[in-house]
Design a protein around this motif. Sequence first.
Motif, PDB file in Angstrom:
ATOM      1  N   LEU A 131      29.429  43.615  37.536  1.00 28.83           N
ATOM      2  CA  LEU A 131      28.807  42.293  37.422  1.00 28.83           C
ATOM      3  C   LEU A 131      28.571  41.910  35.966  1.00 28.83           C
ATOM      4  O   LEU A 131      28.828  40.773  35.558  1.00 28.83           O
ATOM      5  CB  LEU A 131      27.487  42.277  38.187  1.00 28.83           C
ATOM      6  N   LEU A 132      28.083  42.848  35.174  1.00 28.43           N
ATOM      7  CA  LEU A 132      27.784  42.568  33.775  1.00 28.43           C
ATOM      8  C   LEU A 132      29.061  42.283  32.983  1.00 28.43           C
ATOM      9  O   LEU A 132      29.087  41.367  32.143  1.00 28.43           O
ATOM     10  CB  LEU A 132      27.035  43.760  33.169  1.00 28.43           C
ATOM     11  N   THR A 133      30.113  43.036  33.248  1.00 29.42           N
ATOM     12  CA  THR A 133      31.381  42.823  32.546  1.00 29.42           C
ATOM     13  C   THR A 133      31.915  41.430  32.802  1.00 29.42           C
ATOM     14  O   THR A 133      32.421  40.762  31.897  1.00 29.42           O
ATOM     15  CB  THR A 133      32.418  43.874  32.975  1.00 29.42           C
ATOM     16  N   ARG A 134      31.788  40.955  34.036  1.00 31.34           N
ATOM     17  CA  ARG A 134      32.280  39.622  34.364  1.00 31.34           C
ATOM     18  C   ARG A 134      31.390  38.523  33.803  1.00 31.34           C
ATOM     19  O   ARG A 134      31.851  37.404  33.591  1.00 31.34           O
ATOM     20  CB  ARG A 134      32.464  39.491  35.879  1.00 31.34           C
ATOM     21  N   ALA A 135      30.144  38.846  33.548  1.00 31.51           N
ATOM     22  CA  ALA A 135      29.230  37.838  32.991  1.00 31.51           C
ATOM     23  C   ALA A 135      29.385  37.696  31.477  1.00 31.51           C
ATOM     24  O   ALA A 135      29.373  36.582  30.950  1.00 31.51           O
ATOM     25  CB  ALA A 135      27.784  38.190  33.331  1.00 31.51           C
ATOM     26  N   VAL A 136      29.523  38.823  30.770  1.00 33.55           N
ATOM     27  CA  VAL A 136      29.486  38.758  29.303  1.00 33.55           C
ATOM     28  C   VAL A 136      30.697  39.384  28.620  1.00 33.55           C
ATOM     29  O   VAL A 136      30.774  39.377  27.385  1.00 33.55           O
ATOM     30  CB  VAL A 136      28.199  39.423  28.757  1.00 33.55           C
ATOM     31  N   GLY A 137      31.629  39.939  29.382  1.00 32.72           N
ATOM     32  CA  GLY A 137      32.801  40.568  28.783  1.00 32.72           C
ATOM     33  C   GLY A 137      32.597  42.062  28.572  1.00 32.72           C
ATOM     34  O   GLY A 137      31.468  42.562  28.542  1.00 32.72           O
ATOM     35  N   SER A 138      33.695  42.775  28.405  1.00 33.68           N
ATOM     36  CA  SER A 138      33.651  44.235  28.346  1.00 33.68           C
ATOM     37  C   SER A 138      32.873  44.768  27.144  1.00 33.68           C
ATOM     38  O   SER A 138      32.029  45.658  27.286  1.00 33.68           O
ATOM     39  CB  SER A 138      35.079  44.790  28.318  1.00 33.68           C
TER      40      SER A 138
ATOM     41  N   ASN B  48      34.308  26.704  49.542  1.00 36.42           N
ATOM     42  CA  ASN B  48      35.688  26.869  49.088  1.00 36.42           C
ATOM     43  C   ASN B  48      35.761  27.077  47.583  1.00 36.42           C
ATOM     44  O   ASN B  48      36.610  27.821  47.084  1.00 36.42           O
ATOM     45  CB  ASN B  48      36.522  25.657  49.500  1.00 36.42           C
ATOM     46  N   MET B  49      34.877  26.416  46.836  1.00 39.35           N
ATOM     47  CA  MET B  49      34.818  26.639  45.389  1.00 39.35           C
ATOM     48  C   MET B  49      34.494  28.098  45.081  1.00 39.35           C
ATOM     49  O   MET B  49      35.091  28.704  44.180  1.00 39.35           O
ATOM     50  CB  MET B  49      33.757  25.744  44.756  1.00 39.35           C
ATOM     51  N   LYS B  50      33.527  28.669  45.813  1.00 36.97           N
ATOM     52  CA  LYS B  50      33.185  30.070  45.594  1.00 36.97           C
ATOM     53  C   LYS B  50      34.383  30.966  45.853  1.00 36.97           C
ATOM     54  O   LYS B  50      34.651  31.904  45.094  1.00 36.97           O
ATOM     55  CB  LYS B  50      32.008  30.498  46.484  1.00 36.97           C
ATOM     56  N   ASP B  51      35.121  30.673  46.901  1.00 40.90           N
ATOM     57  CA  ASP B  51      36.321  31.459  47.188  1.00 40.90           C
ATOM     58  C   ASP B  51      37.333  31.344  46.051  1.00 40.90           C
ATOM     59  O   ASP B  51      37.917  32.343  45.610  1.00 40.90           O
ATOM     60  CB  ASP B  51      36.958  30.995  48.497  1.00 40.90           C
ATOM     61  N   ASN B  52      37.549  30.117  45.556  1.00 41.49           N
ATOM     62  CA  ASN B  52      38.492  29.913  44.457  1.00 41.49           C
ATOM     63  C   ASN B  52      38.048  30.658  43.201  1.00 41.49           C
ATOM     64  O   ASN B  52      38.862  31.290  42.518  1.00 41.49           O
ATOM     65  CB  ASN B  52      38.620  28.418  44.134  1.00 41.49           C
ATOM     66  N   LEU B  53      36.763  30.562  42.875  1.00 43.24           N
ATOM     67  CA  LEU B  53      36.247  31.203  41.676  1.00 43.24           C
ATOM     68  C   LEU B  53      36.284  32.727  41.781  1.00 43.24           C
ATOM     69  O   LEU B  53      36.577  33.423  40.800  1.00 43.24           O
ATOM     70  CB  LEU B  53      34.824  30.716  41.402  1.00 43.24           C
ATOM     71  N   ASP B  54      36.008  33.262  42.961  1.00 47.17           N
ATOM     72  CA  ASP B  54      36.111  34.706  43.156  1.00 47.17           C
ATOM     73  C   ASP B  54      37.561  35.163  43.033  1.00 47.17           C
ATOM     74  O   ASP B  54      37.859  36.183  42.409  1.00 47.17           O
ATOM     75  CB  ASP B  54      35.555  35.099  44.533  1.00 47.17           C
ATOM     76  N   ASP B  55      38.461  34.401  43.631  1.00 46.44           N
ATOM     77  CA  ASP B  55      39.889  34.734  43.537  1.00 46.44           C
ATOM     78  C   ASP B  55      40.364  34.773  42.092  1.00 46.44           C
ATOM     79  O   ASP B  55      41.210  35.593  41.717  1.00 46.44           O
ATOM     80  CB  ASP B  55      40.730  33.699  44.295  1.00 46.44           C
ATOM     81  N   ALA B  56      39.820  33.872  41.266  1.00 46.21           N
ATOM     82  CA  ALA B  56      40.288  33.742  39.881  1.00 46.21           C
ATOM     83  C   ALA B  56      40.104  35.021  39.073  1.00 46.21           C
ATOM     84  O   ALA B  56      40.758  35.209  38.048  1.00 46.21           O
ATOM     85  CB  ALA B  56      39.554  32.594  39.195  1.00 46.21           C
ATOM     86  N   LEU B  57      39.228  35.910  39.543  1.00 42.95           N
ATOM     87  CA  LEU B  57      38.970  37.147  38.817  1.00 42.95           C
ATOM     88  C   LEU B  57      40.052  38.198  39.023  1.00 42.95           C
ATOM     89  O   LEU B  57      40.152  39.144  38.240  1.00 42.95           O
ATOM     90  CB  LEU B  57      37.619  37.736  39.250  1.00 42.95           C
TER      91      LEU B  57
ATOM     92  N   THR C 264      49.374  32.484  43.089  1.00 43.11           N
ATOM     93  CA  THR C 264      48.609  32.709  44.322  1.00 43.11           C
ATOM     94  C   THR C 264      47.355  31.840  44.339  1.00 43.11           C
ATOM     95  O   THR C 264      46.978  31.301  45.382  1.00 43.11           O
ATOM     96  CB  THR C 264      48.226  34.189  44.452  1.00 43.11           C
ATOM     97  N   ALA C 265      46.729  31.674  43.164  1.00 46.26           N
ATOM     98  CA  ALA C 265      45.544  30.823  43.070  1.00 46.26           C
ATOM     99  C   ALA C 265      45.889  29.383  43.446  1.00 46.26           C
ATOM    100  O   ALA C 265      45.133  28.726  44.181  1.00 46.26           O
ATOM    101  CB  ALA C 265      44.967  30.874  41.661  1.00 46.26           C
ATOM    102  N   LEU C 266      47.026  28.877  42.951  1.00 46.83           N
ATOM    103  CA  LEU C 266      47.449  27.522  43.305  1.00 46.83           C
ATOM    104  C   LEU C 266      47.628  27.380  44.809  1.00 46.83           C
ATOM    105  O   LEU C 266      47.212  26.389  45.415  1.00 46.83           O
ATOM    106  CB  LEU C 266      48.773  27.187  42.602  1.00 46.83           C
ATOM    107  N   HIS C 267      48.252  28.376  45.413  1.00 46.96           N
ATOM    108  CA  HIS C 267      48.521  28.351  46.848  1.00 46.96           C
ATOM    109  C   HIS C 267      47.218  28.277  47.647  1.00 46.96           C
ATOM    110  O   HIS C 267      47.086  27.458  48.559  1.00 46.96           O
ATOM    111  CB  HIS C 267      49.322  29.606  47.216  1.00 46.96           C
ATOM    112  N   ARG C 268      46.262  29.125  47.266  1.00 44.31           N
ATOM    113  CA  ARG C 268      45.002  29.172  48.009  1.00 44.31           C
ATOM    114  C   ARG C 268      44.139  27.940  47.734  1.00 44.31           C
ATOM    115  O   ARG C 268      43.467  27.430  48.632  1.00 44.31           O
ATOM    116  CB  ARG C 268      44.243  30.452  47.657  1.00 44.31           C
ATOM    117  N   GLU C 269      44.140  27.465  46.498  1.00 48.33           N
ATOM    118  CA  GLU C 269      43.383  26.250  46.179  1.00 48.33           C
ATOM    119  C   GLU C 269      43.869  25.068  47.005  1.00 48.33           C
ATOM    120  O   GLU C 269      43.064  24.270  47.500  1.00 48.33           O
ATOM    121  CB  GLU C 269      43.519  25.915  44.690  1.00 48.33           C
ATOM    122  N   ALA C 270      45.172  24.966  47.127  1.00 41.99           N
ATOM    123  CA  ALA C 270      45.740  23.846  47.892  1.00 41.99           C
ATOM    124  C   ALA C 270      45.264  23.889  49.336  1.00 41.99           C
ATOM    125  O   ALA C 270      44.869  22.861  49.913  1.00 41.99           O
ATOM    126  CB  ALA C 270      47.263  23.889  47.823  1.00 41.99           C
TER     127      ALA C 270
END
Length: 270
Positions: free
Chosen positions: A158-165, A219-228, A234-240
């Motif tokens: 969680l911390l790495t995704r919030a502030v970077g490695s 759906n936004m949460k799903d898109n944002l989680d996928d982006a990680l 694949t992101a384009l496909h799922r966003e659509a």
Amino acid sequence: MEIDTGTTELLCEVRDGVALITLNRPEARNAMSDKLTPALRSQIRERGEDPDVGAILITGAGTAFCSGGDVKGMGGRGPRGQMTFEERLSDLRWRQAALTGALVAVRKPTVAALPGAAAGAGLAIALACDIRIAARSAFVSTGYAKVGLSGDYGIAWLLTRAVGSARARELMFTAERVDAERCERIGLVNRIVADDKLRDEAFEFAKSLANGPRVALRNMKDNLDDALHIDYATALHREAERLVQASRTEDHKEAVRAFVEKRKPAFVGR
């Protein structure tokens, strides 16, 4: 509406579409306990599934958010110290999945309001929320290095995704105290408000999300989680797919009508 959590150590009410969950051990800086933590796990699960809830707001009573685990029960002194290695491992994995794992999995907006310290597992709980709002006097610390532990409840992820490695490594290795202003600069919190305004402003923010277009937000949460973790194609496909789904909701139709009529939309959550 007040919710019976089974203990006075955790309070919960549902108001204006917001589930307000308050860790209520101010005398112990809202440290996790054998009463508070199971109740919190239950409320995350139940409010996450509650159709009357559009957003979850988690905060702490008094001058702390959550100071993490009970240090007095560490070092083999608590009941878990009598478990075998495998028993302890299985128990911790289950508790992690049922708390921060379940909080990350909630498909509604989640907000942490920090009136003061968020440390150790308490910081992990805050990081597992989508948005963090801090009082000006709040601070955070990973804390684990100070008690000779490596971290749990997904804090490194969680911390790495919030502030970077690089920053996450610094904060984990040093366990330094990070004040609210620095938290905002490095991305640990989204915004800072005056101490005496925290509860009201955090609730109004959560309320605005709860009254938003719930299918689109999910759906936004799903898109944002996928982006990680997925590639762009694949992101384009799922966003659509998710946008077409959202375009068929009553909320989308209401938003279009409101735009044409120059008024604020009244979303119904479907």
